[in-house]
Design a protein around this motif. Structure first.
Motif, short mmCIF file in Angstrom:
data_model
loop_
_atom_site.label_atom_id
_atom_site.label_comp_id
_atom_site.label_asym_id
_atom_site.label_seq_id
_atom_site.Cartn_x
_atom_site.Cartn_y
_atom_site.Cartn_z
N THR A 80 0.84 -1.19 0.00
CA THR A 80 0.00 0.00 0.00
C THR A 80 0.87 1.24 0.00
OG1 THR A 80 -1.98 1.03 0.95
CG2 THR A 80 -0.30 0.28 2.50
N VAL A 140 -7.26 -4.73 0.43
CA VAL A 140 -7.44 -5.43 1.70
C VAL A 140 -8.91 -5.77 1.94
CG1 VAL A 140 -7.69 -3.39 3.19
CG2 VAL A 140 -6.65 -5.50 4.10
N THR A 141 -9.82 -4.94 1.44
CA THR A 141 -11.24 -5.22 1.61
C THR A 141 -11.59 -6.59 1.02
OG1 THR A 141 -11.62 -2.85 1.40
CG2 THR A 141 -13.56 -4.26 1.33
N SER A 157 -20.41 0.66 3.69
CA SER A 157 -19.63 1.62 2.90
C SER A 157 -18.18 1.57 3.37
CB SER A 157 -20.21 3.02 3.10
OG SER A 157 -19.40 4.00 2.48
N VAL A 158 -17.26 1.69 2.44
CA VAL A 158 -15.84 1.62 2.80
C VAL A 158 -14.95 2.30 1.78
CG1 VAL A 158 -15.48 -0.60 1.62
CG2 VAL A 158 -13.94 0.07 3.46
N GLY A 159 -13.82 2.80 2.23
CA GLY A 159 -12.79 3.27 1.31
C GLY A 159 -12.47 4.74 1.44
N GLU A 160 -13.45 5.54 1.80
CA GLU A 160 -13.26 6.98 1.94
C GLU A 160 -14.46 7.51 2.71
OE1 GLU A 160 -14.36 9.17 -1.65
OE2 GLU A 160 -14.74 7.25 -2.62
N PRO A 161 -14.37 8.73 3.17
CA PRO A 161 -15.54 9.28 3.87
C PRO A 161 -16.73 9.32 2.90
CG PRO A 161 -13.60 10.71 4.14
CD PRO A 161 -13.25 9.68 3.10
N ASP A 174 -21.01 2.41 7.93
CA ASP A 174 -19.87 3.12 7.33
C ASP A 174 -18.62 2.69 8.08
OD1 ASP A 174 -17.99 4.89 6.39
OD2 ASP A 174 -19.00 6.69 7.12
N THR A 175 -17.77 1.92 7.40
CA THR A 175 -16.67 1.26 8.10
C THR A 175 -15.33 1.94 7.82
OG1 THR A 175 -16.27 -0.25 6.25
CG2 THR A 175 -17.88 -0.94 7.90
N TRP A 223 -11.41 1.91 8.22
CA TRP A 223 -10.26 1.06 8.54
C TRP A 223 -9.21 1.24 7.47
CZ3 TRP A 223 -9.55 -3.98 5.96
CH2 TRP A 223 -10.54 -4.29 5.03
N GLN A 224 -8.16 0.45 7.49
CA GLN A 224 -7.01 0.63 6.60
C GLN A 224 -6.37 -0.72 6.29
OE1 GLN A 224 -4.81 3.07 9.59
NE2 GLN A 224 -5.03 4.72 8.11
N THR A 225 -5.56 -0.74 5.23
CA THR A 225 -4.77 -1.94 4.94
C THR A 225 -4.02 -2.39 6.20
OG1 THR A 225 -4.46 -1.14 2.69
CG2 THR A 225 -3.00 -2.91 3.40
N GLU A 226 -3.50 -1.41 6.92
CA GLU A 226 -2.69 -1.70 8.11
C GLU A 226 -3.50 -2.31 9.24
OE1 GLU A 226 -2.80 1.07 6.40
OE2 GLU A 226 -0.81 1.96 6.16
N ILE A 246 -14.42 10.86 10.19
CA ILE A 246 -13.10 10.89 9.55
C ILE A 246 -13.08 12.07 8.57
CG2 ILE A 246 -11.41 9.58 8.21
CD1 ILE A 246 -12.23 8.27 10.92
N ARG A 270 -7.09 12.30 5.01
CA ARG A 270 -5.68 12.13 5.33
C ARG A 270 -5.05 13.45 5.77
NH1 ARG A 270 -4.04 6.71 5.43
NH2 ARG A 270 -1.97 7.65 5.52
C1 WT7 Z 1 -7.64 4.96 4.07
C2 WT7 Z 1 -7.19 3.55 4.05
C3 WT7 Z 1 -10.49 0.30 4.46
C4 WT7 Z 1 -10.16 -0.62 3.40
C5 WT7 Z 1 -10.07 0.03 2.06
C6 WT7 Z 1 -9.10 1.17 2.01
C7 WT7 Z 1 -9.72 6.03 4.05
C8 WT7 Z 1 -11.25 4.06 4.38
C9 WT7 Z 1 -13.00 5.01 5.23
C10 WT7 Z 1 -14.26 5.43 5.78
C11 WT7 Z 1 -13.42 7.59 5.88
C12 WT7 Z 1 -12.03 5.99 5.02
C13 WT7 Z 1 -8.89 6.57 5.18
C14 WT7 Z 1 -7.91 5.45 5.46
N1 WT7 Z 1 -10.94 5.38 4.49
N2 WT7 Z 1 -12.50 3.84 4.82
N3 WT7 Z 1 -15.26 4.56 6.00
N4 WT7 Z 1 -14.42 6.72 6.09
N5 WT7 Z 1 -12.23 7.29 5.35
O1 WT7 Z 1 -7.90 0.84 2.63
O2 WT7 Z 1 -6.31 1.63 0.88
O3 WT7 Z 1 -5.54 1.17 3.23
O4 WT7 Z 1 -6.96 3.17 2.71
O5 WT7 Z 1 -8.88 5.07 3.38
O6 WT7 Z 1 -8.23 7.72 4.76
O7 WT7 Z 1 -6.72 5.88 6.08
P1 WT7 Z 1 -6.61 1.66 2.33
#
Ligand code: WT7
Length: 649
Positions: A264, A310-311, A385-389, A411-412, A414-417, A512, A515
């Motif tokens: 990532t 990662v999703t 929902s996932v990936g961004e706000p 609305d979930t 989380w991160q790759t980490e 959230i 970044r």
């Molecule tokens: C970054 C992580 C989560 C798996 C897919 C992306 C943003 C992710 C949300 C959310 C607001 C979100 C953050 C995070 N992000 N989900 N529900 N609301 N922001 O994983 O590629 O590691 O990206 O995606 O900025 O740090 P990723």
């Protein structure tokens, strides 16, 4: 935001869901106060070859970041996703595969999947793959992708999936970084009726001497009947499994044995391979999947992500299958054969839980309220929902049009980490506020810090950090633990730094805000601006490049590029096209710049540092508020940048 709309938990869900509010509060408290007891109990949702006696052994001390969960237990991820279900649900569908072409679909039972995985696991062994080896998967969304993942984990090999949209350059770098000897791919992939030459990309990646020297086998799935160039390392997947035995006992793995690597982007340097390990990751993926979607026996669950992210790892394959669920895997795109596709698939397979990204919602939203046609969506129960706000407008549309004003949206954040979901409104427990990720999952202790690292109390904005370890957390960066510590544990000592900013409201809900580092999020794809810049400056015409994000109606953020040309190069439409193509071929189509501005000079401080704040403001078309520009070496460059700005509202 006290004026924000609140969608209470339905009485029905509060009564029937795995987790209601009372339970949430009690379990959350225990998860923080007595993590050993809490996770010791939760760990039992998996089958262990040797049960653990130790649960949590973790430290975020920057001198010695060391994260271990269930460390003396042994298990196998593939066994937990397959073998243990055979007796009770061998004939139940594990994977519903829905092809790019709507007439192409397949139901794969747990028994089938187990057989296929065992055969391919034996095939990998026959190609010399051993416990601890890294296998690179560069695959479309076909069942063989899940088979390959589970075959790797079955024999203790570590998979490293490279998203099929990445370029040969990016693939080569990841093969080299992971020192991978085997690549699994397909001859072509299919997207919206068009075939994409995946295998040819692998060939190009192997033109890199270092990658070529490493790779001994390229295993090629025949996705379509079309020819491809063939080399002496290539072998057909179909030929290998035809001769393989279906008997392959799962390898006994230590809880902390590496399970997969996933690359990532960060704010600096090349993409990093996050390392996830077996026990903690599997417990966390299974548990979050069950609770977030209130997953119940027999439910049909669909996550639209790609296994390259990662999703796809946690919520198409490992979480749902560990839970004995039925997971739908979709090869296509939402707009093919037409924009009603999501609705058609939900109707066709009677999907109960649907998990997608805000960018997909916004793209549909632009097509109007009847975009899903007369699709019957009555099977839906819960949306994710996932990936961004998710902006409140998209949230409301999702709720009304897809959720028919009756399905809660989870609305979930989380991160790759993080390996799994961290902040989310559990559907039976937490009233939703559109746009808020809301409350932490069990064991997750978020905090907001000011720039000096002080913890802030009450309703406020700050840098989002996590105070203590949770089982799904990444343990290291592959081959570079020092970088892991540097990236995540040194800015704020004793905390895991997420890189996101957040606001906490008076109800303790987290929102959230995006970044706080030089990472941008384009259609839910994470990208380092530095990566795009280094691709650009590799082009002979480019002297200097600066990349920032700007608000984009569908993608969330778009990629805005400023380039200063080398002497002797003229700006032209031709060159614009060439630069775009160049970035696509260095990184992949997802990094393709949306707007490129030729800039005779960059706004730099006297010490030569580019003031990105100014570039961001201009890209946002918000140049009245540039702030203090008096420290610039040459303030006049700003006027030119404003005059030729590309994003005019
Ligand atoms: C970054 C992580 C989560 C798996 C897919 C992306 C943003 C992710 C949300 C959310 C607001 C979100 C953050 C995070 N992000 N989900 N529900 N609301 N922001 O994983 O590629 O590691 O990206 O995606 O900025 O740090 P990723």
């Amino acid at each position: 935001m006290s004026d924000s709309k609140v969608y209470p938990v339905s009485e029905e869900l509060a009564a029937t869901a795995h987790i209601n509010n009372e339970k949430y509060l009690a379990m959350y408290e225990q998860s923080i106060n007595d993590p050993d007891a809490f996770w010791g109990e939760e760990g039992k949702r998996l089958d262990w070859f040797k049960p653990y006696t130790k649960v949590k052994n973790t430290t975020f001390d920057p001198h010695n970041v060391d994260i271990r969960w269930f460390e003396d237990g042994t298990l196998n991820a593939s066994y937990n996703c397959l073998d243990r279900h055979l007796e009770t649900r061998g004939d139940q569908v594990a994977i519903i595969w829905e092809g790019d072409d709507p007439s192409d679909s397949e139901n794969i039972t747990y028994r089938d999947l187990h057989q296929r995985v065992c055969k391919f696991a034996n095939a990998l062994k026959a190609r010399g793959v051993e416990k601890g080896d890294v296998v690179t998967l560069y695959m479309p969304m076909i069942p063989e992708a899940a088979v390959a993942m589970l075959a790797c984990t079955r024999i203790g090999a570590v998979h490293s999936i490279v998203f099929g949209g990445f370029s040969p350059e990016a693939l080569a770098a990841r093969i080299e970084g992971a020192e991978s000897k085997v690549v699994v791919t397909s001859n072509y992939s299919l997207r919206a009726g068009k075939s994409v030459p995946l295998k040819q990309n692998v060939d190009k990646a192997l033109e890199h001497a270092a990658a070529k020297a490493l790779v001994e086998s390229v295993i090629v799935v025949k996705r379509v009947e079309q020819d491809v160039a063939w080399t002496d390392v290539d072998v057909w997947y179909e030929d290998l499994v035809a001769e393989a035995s279906a008997d392959c006992p799962a390898e006994e793995m230590e809880a902390e044995a590496p399970m997969f690597i996933l690359y990532t982007s960060g704010s600096t340097g090349a993409p990093k391979g996050l390392k996830h390990t077996t026990g903690g990751y599997m417990v966390y993926a299974a548990m979050t999947h069950e609770y977030a979607f209130d997953y119940k026996e027999g439910d049909i669950y669909w996550c639209t992500a790609d296994v390259g992210w990662v999703t796809g790892h946690s919520y198409i394959v490992y979480g749902p299958l560990a839970n004995g669920g039925t997971s739908l895997m979709f090869e296509g795109v939402p707009s093919y054969p037409d924009n009603s596709r999501f609705g058609r698939v939900i109707e066709k397979h009677k999907v109960n839980q649907f998990y997608t990204a805000p960018t997909a919602i916004r793209a549909l939203m632009q097509q109007g309220e009847d975009v899903l046609g007369d699709s019957d969506l009555s099977s839906l129960r819960i949306l994710g929902s996932v990936g961004e706000p998710i902006n409140p407008e998209a949230w409301e549309w999702y709720y009304r049009i897809i959720g028919q004003s009756r399905c809660p949206i989870v609305d979930t954040w989380w991160q790759t980490e993080t390996g799994g979901m961290m902040i989310l409104p559990l559907p039976g427990a937490t009233a939703a506020k559109p746009g808020a990720a809301s409350r932490p999952f069990f064991g997750v202790q978020p905090a907001l810090l000011d720039a000096d690292g002080n913890e802030l109390e009450g309703a406020t904005d700050g840098n989002l950090v996590i105070k203590d370890s949770w089982p799904g957390q990444s343990r290291s960066i592959w081959g570079d633990h020092e970088r892991f510590i540097q990236t995540y544990f040194t800015t704020y000592k004793g905390y895991y730094t997420t890189g996101d900013g957040a606001r906490r409201d008076e109800d303790g809900y987290y929102w959230i805000t995006g970044r706080v580092d030089d990472v941008i999020n384009v259609s839910g794809h994470r990208m380092g601006t530095a990566e795009v810049e280094s691709a650009l400056v590799a082009h002979p015409a480019v002297a200097e490049a600066a990349v920032v994000g700007y608000p984009h109606e569908v993608k969330g953020q778009g990629i805005y590029v400023y380039v200063t040309l080398q002497a002797g190069f003229e700006q032209s439409d031709e060159l614009l096209k060439e630069l775009r193509m160049h970035v696509r071929s260095e990184i992949g189509p997802i990094a393709s710049p949306d707007l490129i501005q030729f800039a005779p000079g960059m706004p730099k401080t006297r010490s030569g540092k580019i003031m990105r704040r100014i570039l961001r403001k201009i890209a946002e078309d918000d140049f009245d508020a540039l702030g203090d520009t008096s420290t610039l070496a040459d303030p006049s460059v700003v006027d030119d940048l404003i005059e030729h700005r590309m994003n005019r509202k």
